[in-house]
Design an enzyme around this catalytic site. Sequence first.
Site, PDB file in Angstrom:
ATOM      1  CG  PHE A 114       5.987  32.586  -6.183  1.00  0.00           C
ATOM      2  CD1 PHE A 114       6.487  33.798  -5.700  1.00  0.00           C
ATOM      3  CD2 PHE A 114       6.129  31.449  -5.410  1.00  0.00           C
ATOM      4  CE1 PHE A 114       7.094  33.869  -4.455  1.00  0.00           C
ATOM      5  CE2 PHE A 114       6.738  31.501  -4.169  1.00  0.00           C
ATOM      6  CZ  PHE A 114       7.222  32.718  -3.685  1.00  0.00           C
ATOM      7  CD  GLN A 115      10.103  30.627  -4.400  1.00  0.00           C
ATOM      8  OE1 GLN A 115       9.876  29.425  -4.433  1.00  0.00           O
ATOM      9  NE2 GLN A 115      10.649  31.224  -3.356  1.00  0.00           N
ATOM     10  CE  LYS A 164       3.084  21.313  -7.748  1.00  0.00           C
ATOM     11  NZ  LYS A 164       2.156  22.282  -7.206  1.00  0.00           N
TER      12      LYS A 164
END
Lengths: 577, 167
Positions: A114-115, A164
């Site tokens: 996602f993204q 992240k």
Amino acid sequence: MARMIGAEMFFETLIHEGIDVVFGLPGGYVLKVYDVMPKYSDRIRHVLARHEQGATHMADGYARASGKPGVVLCTSGPAATNTVTGIATAQMDSSPVVVFTGQVPLPYLGSDAFQEADHIGITRPCTKHNYLVRRTKDLPLAIKEAFYIAGTGRPSPVLVDMPKDVLIGEDEFVIPGEISLRGYKPPKKGHPGQIKRAVEMILAAKRPLIFGGGGLIWSGATEELKELTHRLQIPVTLTLMGLGAYPADDPLFISMLGMHGSYAANMAVHECDLVISIGARFDDRATGGNFAKFAPNAKIIHIDIDPATIDKNIVVHCPIVGDAKEVLKQMLEMLPAKVKTSRKEWMGQIKDWQKQHPLTYNQNGDKILTSYVIDTLSKITDGEAVVVSDVGQHQMWVAQWYKFKYPRTHITSGGLGTMGFGFPAAMGAKFARPDKMVISVCGDGSFQMNMQELATAVENNMDIKIVLLNNGHHGMVRQWQTMFFNGNYSASKFDVLPDFVKLAESFGAKGLKAKRPEDLEATLKEGLSTEGVVLMEIFVDCEELVYPMIAPGGAMNEMILGPGTQLENMADVADMA
Amino acid sequence: MRHTITLLVDNESGVLSRIAGLFSARGFNIESLNVGETLDPDTSRITLVTTGDDFIIQQIIKRFNNMVNVIKVSDLTEEVRVEREMVLVRMDARPETRAEILRTADIFRAKVVDVGPKSYTLELTGDKDKITGFIELLRPMGIKELARTGTVAMKRESKLTKRGEEK
Ligand SMILES: Cc1ncc(C[n+]2csc(CCOP(=O)(O)OP(=O)(O)O)c2C)c(N)n1
């Protein structure tokens, strides 16, 4: 040494680099950075943009107005791709913007998570360098290198991609020491032998001309340039990007050159016997694009920090790779303190050109001309404001009519010509120069591309002025259609426009309108002296055209001076357009 | 003109696409590209062969020099140099061609590296002309598959002249 997480290292390193403002917008993979941000809010201000393109132009405007790097922070995927136009804009105009993007955790890289987007791949052609950080402990060094690379040599954008897991991972934080990169050694001083040759060429020239560009501003070479021109009585013309590097009120200044340059400047390029180009790259908008016919009688000295600009468009006689300020200092040392020059003839010739075809406008109808607006703005502010233009006709009139006195007061997207740049860049410039009046001069077309940032401006209680020139059209497109496409006005007119005053008011800003020439001055004066975010909507004549104009692909002495000019090769010109 | 360019670069991901990107941005084709570690595991050597306008190639080389990950660039085109390439060729080995294939291999001093009931695989190292000549001779006998490494190159020691004679 202290243990901390990547997100904290991010701020610690930024603070260590002297960064005090970040333009950004949060999202998934950078939420940890935003989570720790309040701890650092006394030292780093975060400006919440409404669009990442806006944030990137803000950082760019900040960099151009201050000379320090501008910083962007955003998440991955769509946020990162939203920065791309801003990055490419900064790249083309050599502006040190450092973009920090969040990224999916390392194990998910390449899985279409996602993204997820390939930030490194997407920004590779429009950055000087980019980093994908793979370990928390590598983050400080990557950040420090990014600033070093962005700010040294030819300034340029750099992107740092932060997965992240790198941001939430913990490690010892060590402030990195001096940067040394084996493949990157930016030049500083010029080659003494080449400088000696250049000095000889300058002393021998009868009709020398300084052709200055944005590099003068980035290197801070204004004083050295003035010293050189005054000692040797050399006239100066500047490219769009160079405006401000030399005071417009200096008698040796002969205005901007290029596609919409002054007649005198373009003729001087065509007739001079020596071009001394400093921090300019001879792009087609500055040279007319007909490289074969460029300065046909002249020898060319080319001073630039980037060796790749040498001989790129125009083959030069004396290249000097180095920082403009350093090279000019070296030159000044080699030149005699007093030089006897006879420039009577050459300066006389230039004065004649200036008299024959000065920049003019004729404000006598009942519609406001944009050139009149800019001229008035220049007079009211006495050339003291930072003026940020957008892209189109108004941009050229700003360049022609605003009398810039200082470097870093003229800001515009020259190389990429990015509509929508102006307003957010003006905001960035205001953060860099809170002491200065900052004016965003934009077209109705351009403003609509990033007007959401009005919210950001109001939210930050900014004192910023917008002069919005409403001609109901994509004016520059209309101009080309008038001149080269038989007046076929295809898709250049706006059938719907917002009421910009109400729009401003809806964001909590102040709005003013002027429709008649006699109201202009009062409206500008009122707007400029009102605190806060003020939008002055000026209704201007859509039929005014920017002159002179070198037709695309033309030589510098082939100018269209007004509606009456017919070039012999008008048909070819239309083909080039 | 044909250019042989060698680059010493940081042995890192992404370096190769930066380099290739400069060619694609100009619409240029890379004829061959070879990458390998050097003595120093942090450094790779790239050998790149391309054909194009000299002026533009010079521009591209300057841009290589600007890249943070590029340590050194040399255009060997005008230099006295050694260039080598390796090729593997799998030949269709029919009773009537087997002997001829081996004879050709022998003349070129190629090695037979794999023998099957229906094929021979030959290996040859040499400069571009030798490799091309070899392939042209083999072609009529039936090439099944072919793999070339692309050129690797190095400057010769300066005391040698172009023809490789002692000065
Ligand atoms: C992002 C982007 N899209 C399209 C263009 C092409 N373009 C150049 S000038 C122009 C019109 C600009 O209109 P406006 O902002 O109203 O300024 P004006 O020319 O009327 O002063 C357009 C569409 C561009 N430069 N940038």
